[in-house]
Design an enzyme around this catalytic site. Structure first.
Site, short mmCIF file in Angstrom:
data_model
loop_
_atom_site.label_atom_id
_atom_site.label_comp_id
_atom_site.label_asym_id
_atom_site.label_seq_id
_atom_site.Cartn_x
_atom_site.Cartn_y
_atom_site.Cartn_z
CG ASP A 62 -46.97 -4.93 -80.26
OD1 ASP A 62 -47.34 -5.43 -79.15
OD2 ASP A 62 -45.72 -4.48 -80.51
CB SER A 174 -43.63 -12.81 -81.79
OG SER A 174 -44.32 -11.85 -81.10
#
Lengths: 284, 183
Positions: A62, A174
């Site tokens: 990302d 995460s």
């Protein structure tokens, strides 16, 4: 001659980490009670993935970098170049992943020149894990290393404390649980490149939309066994605000009229250009 | 590139003319926010390294190079950092603008719109996201950045007490002192 032009001045320190300020900083941290807290490092909350397909590896990441809960960079690059055939995704503290991958990239380049052979993915993995273990996890860099070498395609998972393992597919960061959920459902052996890239994008988007530490776009890098590499920045951009922003009708108040800001003093320093004299060439 | 001019110790204001934006060369400025001692130390170290570079290379440092230098200097102190969050603003050799910001250990963000840093960084982000438009003229840019700065620091007790703005154009630099709230 080179000793004179690169003479070490008394102020130049040797390369590497310097622990000069550690005592002072500890004292400052104890004293920092009221007022502003001391600044914190930018993290890359992150969803990073890597998988092997029939003909190479695909890496995905990302593009959000955060500072506590503020987004420091909306479109950062998390897939770092290590060698022409090796790339590395980084999660954790942004500065650590950036500098560690740069360092190992330089070391690999020197090794490549010394050995006159294409660097192997396992070499990069070993260099990284040896450095990370030495610092006992204080360098917070969780990496997904991928590439193709003479032994075929490889994906390595490197944890901040220095442990590594090799798997056909892996996720870190995460958003790793969200991405791994997608992988565990849909990964098969010997997928073709198109299906593999689509799966990686799906896994990263799962992280982008479900994990608060990941967001913005998805970048992908495909490294094939034949040596070709395709780096795609913004392979999927589901959060592009341009369309929405162009629909905003800014009131005329947002255009500040010239001279609105009260100014106490103003100085203009023009740049003095070097005097240019033109000497005509004798052409006759 | 703009900054406020307050120097304080927690809630006490110690100076209202504290310099936080430093000129490295004609077309390269660096702004340092954070612990005052580290701001001044970094300014000295950066000027030292910059001047040494200019002596050796016989040319001015490019903004990208300077940004990288600052990043490595900060990362060297990874386990005992300088408590500073710098901003680098300059024009490269082709007079194309360059902007970068860093966290205290050198993680660089290169932006094509704006970078912010300091105790009211969130306020500044909000103001810049609202008021910024691409391709502004230098005078319009001055008004925009000044309003962003003044509005943001007015909502932060630890910032304000005046402002300084430098607009770097290919022909020269215009530096202005802003009239702001003195509270």
């Amino acid at each position: 001659m080179s000793e004179y032009s690169h003479a070490r001045t008394p102020m130049e320190e040797p390369a590497g980490f310097s622990f000069e300020n550690t005592m002072r900083n500890e004292m400052l941290q104890r004293a920092a009670t009221s007022g502003r807290p001391l600044p914190s490092a930018t993290k890359t909350g992150t969803t990073i993935v890597g998988m092997i397909f029939d003909g190479g590896v695909v890496l995905g990441a990302d593009t959000r970098a955060t500072n506590d809960t503020t987004i420091a960079e909306k479109n950062c690059e998390k897939i770092h170049y290590i060698a022409d055939n090796i790339y590395c995704c980084g999660a954790g503290t942004a500065a650590d992943t950036e500098k560690t991958t740069d360092l190992i990239s330089s070391q690999l380049e020197l090794l490549r020149m010394n050995s006159k052979s294409q660097p192997r993915v396992v070499t990069a993995c070993t260099l990284l894990k040896r450095m990370l273990f030495r610092y006992q996890g204080h360098i917070s860099a969780a990496l997904v290393l991928g590439g193709c070498d003479v032994n075929g395609p490889h994906i390595f998972n490197i944890a901040p404390h220095g442990s590594t393992f090799s798997q056909p597919y892996t996720t870190m960061g995460s958003g790793s649980l969200a991405a791994m959920a997608v992988f565990e459902t849909e990964w098969r052996e010997n997928m073709d490149e198109r299906a593999a890239t689509e799966l990686v994008k799906k896994a990263i988007l799962a992280g982008v939309f479900n994990d608060l530490g990941s967001g913005s776009n998805c970048d992908t890098t495909v490294i094939r066994v034949d040596g070709t590499v395709t780096v795609t920045r913004g392979a999927v951009t589901p959060n592009d605000p341009l369309k929405l922003r162009s629909m905003i009708n800014r009131s005329s108040k947002m255009t500040i009229p010239l001279g609105a800001t009260p100014v106490i003093s103003s100085t203009y320093t023009p740049f003095t250009l070097a005097d240019v004299t033109v000497t005509e060439m004798e052409t006759e | 590139i703009a900054s406020d001019t307050r120097l304080g110790i927690n809630f006490q204001t110690v100076a209202t003319d504290f310099k936080k934006v430093f000129k490295m060369n004609d077309k390269l400025y660096v702004g340092l926010a954070g612990l005052a001692t580290d701001v001044q130390t970094l300014d000295q170290l950066l000027r030292f390294r910059n001047e040494l570079y200019e002596l050796r290379e016989e040319r001015k440092m490019k903004p990208e190079t300077f940004s990288n230098l600052l990043s490595t200097m900060l990362y060297e102190k990874r386990f005992g950092p300088y408590f500073c969050e710098p901003i680098v603003a300059g024009l490269d050799s082709k007079n194309k603008p360059f902007l970068s910001g860093m966290d205290l250990i050198g993680a660089t963000v290169i932006a094509d719109d704006f970078v912010v840093s300091g105790s009211c960084a969130e306020n500044l982000f909000g103001m810049c996201e609202s008021l910024y438009k691409p391709d502004l003229e230098p005078e319009e840019l001055f008004e925009t950045i000044s309003q962003c700065l003044l509005a943001a620091v007015d909502r932060d007790a630890l910032s304000g007490w005046g402002g300084v703005v430098h607009v770097i154009k290919p022909e020269g630099v215009i530096s202005r002192e802003l009239k702001g709230r003195q509270d």
